[in-house]
Design a protein around this motif. Structure first.
Motif, short mmCIF file in Angstrom:
data_model
loop_
_atom_site.label_atom_id
_atom_site.label_comp_id
_atom_site.label_asym_id
_atom_site.label_seq_id
_atom_site.Cartn_x
_atom_site.Cartn_y
_atom_site.Cartn_z
N SER A 1 104.15 50.50 -31.93
CA SER A 1 103.03 50.42 -32.88
C SER A 1 102.14 51.67 -32.79
O SER A 1 101.66 52.17 -33.80
CB SER A 1 102.27 49.12 -32.64
OG SER A 1 100.93 49.35 -32.40
N GLU A 2 101.96 52.20 -31.58
CA GLU A 2 101.17 53.43 -31.43
C GLU A 2 101.87 54.61 -32.10
O GLU A 2 101.23 55.44 -32.76
CB GLU A 2 100.93 53.74 -29.94
CG GLU A 2 99.99 52.78 -29.25
CD GLU A 2 98.56 52.83 -29.77
OE1 GLU A 2 98.06 53.95 -30.04
OE2 GLU A 2 97.96 51.76 -29.93
N THR B 1 104.01 47.71 -27.89
CA THR B 1 102.78 48.49 -27.97
C THR B 1 103.09 49.95 -28.31
O THR B 1 102.45 50.55 -29.16
CB THR B 1 102.03 48.43 -26.61
OG1 THR B 1 101.99 47.07 -26.17
CG2 THR B 1 100.63 48.97 -26.73
N MET C 1 99.65 44.46 -34.30
CA MET C 1 98.85 45.00 -33.20
C MET C 1 97.41 45.24 -33.65
O MET C 1 96.48 45.16 -32.87
CB MET C 1 99.45 46.32 -32.70
CG MET C 1 100.85 46.21 -32.15
SD MET C 1 100.99 45.03 -30.79
CE MET C 1 100.40 46.05 -29.46
N LYS D 1 93.78 46.98 -23.61
CA LYS D 1 94.76 46.90 -22.53
C LYS D 1 94.27 47.65 -21.30
O LYS D 1 94.40 47.18 -20.17
CB LYS D 1 96.09 47.49 -23.02
CG LYS D 1 97.24 47.27 -22.06
CD LYS D 1 98.52 47.86 -22.58
CE LYS D 1 99.57 47.79 -21.48
NZ LYS D 1 100.74 48.58 -21.78
N LYS D 2 93.66 48.81 -21.55
CA LYS D 2 93.13 49.59 -20.41
C LYS D 2 91.97 48.86 -19.74
O LYS D 2 91.81 48.93 -18.52
CB LYS D 2 92.67 50.97 -20.90
CG LYS D 2 93.84 51.89 -21.18
CD LYS D 2 93.39 53.23 -21.73
CE LYS D 2 94.61 54.07 -22.11
NZ LYS D 2 94.24 55.22 -22.94
N LEU E 1 107.57 44.22 -23.60
CA LEU E 1 106.21 44.06 -24.12
C LEU E 1 105.57 45.40 -24.42
O LEU E 1 104.99 45.62 -25.48
CB LEU E 1 105.35 43.31 -23.10
CG LEU E 1 105.56 41.81 -22.97
CD1 LEU E 1 104.65 41.25 -21.89
CD2 LEU E 1 105.30 41.11 -24.30
N ASP F 1 99.28 54.79 -19.46
CA ASP F 1 98.09 55.10 -18.67
C ASP F 1 98.46 55.97 -17.47
O ASP F 1 98.09 55.67 -16.33
CB ASP F 1 97.43 53.78 -18.23
CG ASP F 1 95.93 53.98 -18.02
OD1 ASP F 1 95.42 55.05 -18.37
OD2 ASP F 1 95.29 53.06 -17.48
N ASP G 1 90.66 49.41 -30.38
CA ASP G 1 92.08 49.18 -30.63
C ASP G 1 92.76 48.53 -29.42
O ASP G 1 92.18 48.43 -28.34
CB ASP G 1 92.82 50.46 -31.06
CG ASP G 1 92.86 51.49 -29.96
OD1 ASP G 1 92.51 51.15 -28.81
OD2 ASP G 1 93.24 52.64 -30.24
N PHE G 2 93.97 48.07 -29.64
CA PHE G 2 94.65 47.28 -28.63
C PHE G 2 94.80 48.03 -27.32
O PHE G 2 94.62 47.48 -26.23
CB PHE G 2 96.02 46.84 -29.15
CG PHE G 2 96.81 46.07 -28.14
CD1 PHE G 2 96.53 44.73 -27.90
CD2 PHE G 2 97.79 46.69 -27.38
CE1 PHE G 2 97.23 44.02 -26.94
CE2 PHE G 2 98.48 45.99 -26.42
CZ PHE G 2 98.20 44.65 -26.19
N LEU G 3 95.13 49.32 -27.43
CA LEU G 3 95.37 50.10 -26.22
C LEU G 3 94.12 50.17 -25.34
O LEU G 3 94.20 50.09 -24.11
CB LEU G 3 95.81 51.52 -26.62
CG LEU G 3 96.80 52.20 -25.71
CD1 LEU G 3 97.98 51.31 -25.38
CD2 LEU G 3 97.28 53.50 -26.36
N HIS H 1 100.62 39.64 -25.70
CA HIS H 1 99.72 40.68 -26.22
C HIS H 1 98.36 40.11 -26.57
O HIS H 1 97.34 40.76 -26.36
CB HIS H 1 100.35 41.36 -27.44
CG HIS H 1 101.43 42.33 -27.10
ND1 HIS H 1 102.75 41.94 -26.97
CD2 HIS H 1 101.40 43.65 -26.84
CE1 HIS H 1 103.48 42.99 -26.65
NE2 HIS H 1 102.69 44.05 -26.56
N ASP I 1 99.11 57.85 -22.91
CA ASP I 1 98.08 56.89 -23.27
C ASP I 1 98.57 55.45 -23.04
O ASP I 1 97.90 54.64 -22.40
CB ASP I 1 97.72 57.11 -24.75
CG ASP I 1 96.31 56.68 -25.06
OD1 ASP I 1 95.52 56.49 -24.10
OD2 ASP I 1 95.99 56.52 -26.24
#
Lengths: 79, 568
Positions: free
Chosen positions: A47-48, A44, B199, B7-8, A40, A19, B2-4, B32, A16
């Motif tokens: 945190s995930e 992320t 985040m 980002k996508k 960076l 990607d 959410d952040f992800l 970020h 995820d």
């Protein structure tokens, strides 16, 4: 949680975050193996993982972990 | 969101979206935040082209005339300063009672430098008001405490936002308050990466910043369409009758009164309220006219639609009548069936109201739907204007000949060069007009002021009144002198006054101005946007000749004026 369960879940998170559906992480996988794994993306990723396992890494762990195996060790202890 | 996910979004194809150029400058790690901003902008249909300056480069980027910031020429400059850095400076500061004031001066300096070199809006993040808990509760009593100073700084910034017209707040502290400090920041992230936000906080901050950008480009909510039974009051007026509905003291009435009070405040701020109810019209209007505890009254409602048609059709009718974009409408209804039906209309916002009416208000406030980039006296009168418009439509129905109708309106126009007391309204119109807007150039108040005194331009604003009342300032024209030609740099008009001769009147006026000032021709240009198809053929319709490159020409010699029923 069994180690293989942790890896299953980690694998999902890595796919995820980076990607990339073809990604498979092992004990030895490190930042050198994944092109986009820079400082960076590391933030992320951390945190995930924290959200998914409902735990927190310490500052020392975030900067100290060398590979996915070490990450899993911490999760095993904390989660 | 959410952040992800955000980002996508950044990797998606944005080539079809309108572009917006912004620069992000911070005294903390902003990478970020930059990703979250771009990702959120994509969600809102904007391709955000972002220059994210390196860490802590505010001074260098704003001071150096040859900096990347100035070369990039953004439409907005975003300043993100964090409370952590502020605290470091506070600890070094000797004169702590004046810490907030001196910091405010420093930040004002950034704005001034940007304004000296760029025509950009400035978005300024406020400071999360955190306490270092050195004084305990006593901090609020002690002027030199950090807590006192950071609160004071936000207040001073608020004064600054009022004083410097093109600077807009992004309320970091509001986000922090709603999330709670524990979730808003992650101390570990600041320690290892100088990231002051968690985040989880990033998407929320991005939402706020992108909302401001949307308001600046004219995309914000202008209208709320309201259901009645069990939305504005408890119970069903058709069944329970005037005495039986719950509003005010009766039953759960307080919750509905509070919602109505809030809607009335929105109305005073310029959001127009309409009713869409499945009811007989007389029955539906009764509480507004007769119930002593109703907060909303008939004069608060611009358009009242009560019938037995399906709500999607009624919503479309309302949208057409008040003539605004579907994406600027919010639809409130307690009934999930109606909500889902109305959601089939593209663009409209339909909040998923909670089942318990006690939670309606806090839920709606939490959605934070009502951003704006301006507020002026005209906003307070908007409801009256739309109500008068409904009266005009009724008159139109009585006349068989459209010419008779127009003559019967007794229209009088006022034509004036830009004047200081109108600058806010003029700037606001350039920001919010989308449909009748030939070139869709957006201006801030400061830019309007500048153009008004620039002798390369001729400016005019138009006001219109008729026997039903004032329309107020409804059109803005900026003409640019180009040797022997006069170029229509800006022409926009409120759609409220469409098709009554005003566009012909203005065209004649432009040509007259050209003639008086010795220009041989007027050149108009049409720049297409997703929303201004309405004026695609305007110049041709007005008798200008198509030159093929989206520009149109009218020679001043031999120009024949139009017949209108508008007097000056």
């Amino acid at each position: 949680m069994e180690r293989n369960e942790i890896f299953e879940k980690l694998n999902e998170i890595f796919r995820d975050v980076f990607d990339d559906e073809s990604l498979t992480v092992t004990e030895e996988t490190s930042a050198a193996d994944i092109e986009d794994w820079d400082s960076l993306t590391h933030i992320t990723l951390i945190s995930e993982v924290e959200d998914a396992f409902d735990m927190k890494f310490s500052m020392k762990e975030v900067v100290g972990m060398k590979n996915v195996g070490e990450m899993a060790d911490i999760i095993e202890r904390e989660a | 969101m959410d952040f992800l996910q955000l980002k996508k979004n950044c990797k998606k194809d944005m080539s079809a979206l309108p572009r917006y150029k912004a620069a992000l400058l911070g005294d903390c790690a902003t990478q970020h935040l930059a990703t979250a901003l771009k990702g959120y902008a994509y969600e809102e249909g904007i391709a955000l082209e972002l220059f994210d300056a390196d860490y802590n480069q505010i001074e260098a980027q704003t001071l150096d005339p040859a900096s990347e910031l100035y070369a990039f020429a953004p439409q907005a400059v975003i300043f993100c300063l964090c409370t952590e850095k502020l605290y470091e400076a506070y600890c070094e500061c000797e004169d702590r009672a004046n810490f907030a004031a001196s910091t405010h001066e420093r930040i004002r300096g950034y704005w001034e430098r940007v304004n000296a070199r760029l025509h950009a809006s400035v978005l300024q993040f406020t400071f999360a008001e955190t306490d270092d808990n050195v004084f305990g509760n006593y901090a609020l009593k002690e002027e030199t405490s950090f807590y006192c100073q950071v609160k004071k700084l936000n207040c001073l910034l608020s004064d600054g936002f009022r004083a410097v017209k093109n600077v807009y707040p992004v309320d970091t502290d509001g986000v922090c308050r709603r999330m709670g400090l524990e979730r808003f920041r992650d101390p570990k992230l600041y320690a290892i990466a100088k990231m002051p936000f968690s985040m989880e906080a990033l998407p929320r901050l991005a939402f706020e910043a992108v909302s401001v950008v949307k308001a600046l480009i004219g995309r914000f909510k202008k209208c709320v369409i309201l259901d009645l039974d069990n939305t504005l009051w408890g119970g069903v007026i058709g069944d329970d009758g005037l005495e039986g509905i719950q509003i005010g003291e009766l039953g759960q009435g307080h919750a509905f009164s509070e919602l109505q009070r809030w809607l009335k405040e929105l109305r005073k701020r310029g959001v127009i309220l309409c009713v869409c109810s499945k009811n007989n019209e007389d029955t539906a209007k009764e509480p507004f006219e007769k119930h002593p505890e109703m907060v909303l009254r008939m004069e608060d409602i611009s358009l009242f639609v009560a019938n037995w048609e399906d709500k999607a059709s009624n919503v479309r009718y309302i949208q057409k009548t008040i003539n605004i974009g579907m994406d600027s409408i919010v639809f409130l209804d307690d009934n999930p069936f109606e909500r889902n039906l109305v959601r089939t209309i593209e663009g409209i916002t339909v909040p998923e109201l909670p089942a318990d009416p006690a939670e309606y208000l806090s839920y709606l406030q939490g959605l934070d739907l009502f951003e704006t980039a301006s507020f002026s006296a005209a906003d307070r009168d908007r409801t009256a204007q739309y109500r008068a418009e409904v009266g005009r439509i009724r008159l139109q129905e009585q006349f068989t000949s459209f010419d008779d109708y127009l003559r019967g309106l007794e229209m009088v126009a006022t034509v004036r060069p830009f004047e200081p007391f109108q600058y806010p309204r003029i700037a606001q119109l350039t920001q919010r007009s989308n449909q009748f807007n030939l070139r869709t150039v957006r201006y801030t108040e400061a830019e309007i002021e500048q153009i008004a005194s620039d002798d390369r331009y001729i400016t005019r604003y138009f006001m219109l009144k008729d026997k039903f009342g004032e329309h107020g300032l409804i059109s803005v024209v900026i003409l640019e002198k180009r040797e022997r030609e006069l170029f229509v740099h800006e022409w926009l008009m409120s759609c409220r006054v469409l098709k009554r001769g005003m566009e012909e009147f203005i065209a004649d006026k432009i040509v007259e101005i050209a003639k008086e000032n010795g220009f041989e021709a007027v050149i108009g240009e049409y720049l297409r946007t997703p929303k201004n198809a309405m004026v695609e053929k305007l110049y041709e319709r007005l008798g200008f000749a198509d030159r093929g490159d989206n520009t149109f020409v009218a020679e001043t010699a031999g120009y024949v004026g139009h017949k209108t029923y508008i007097k000056e």
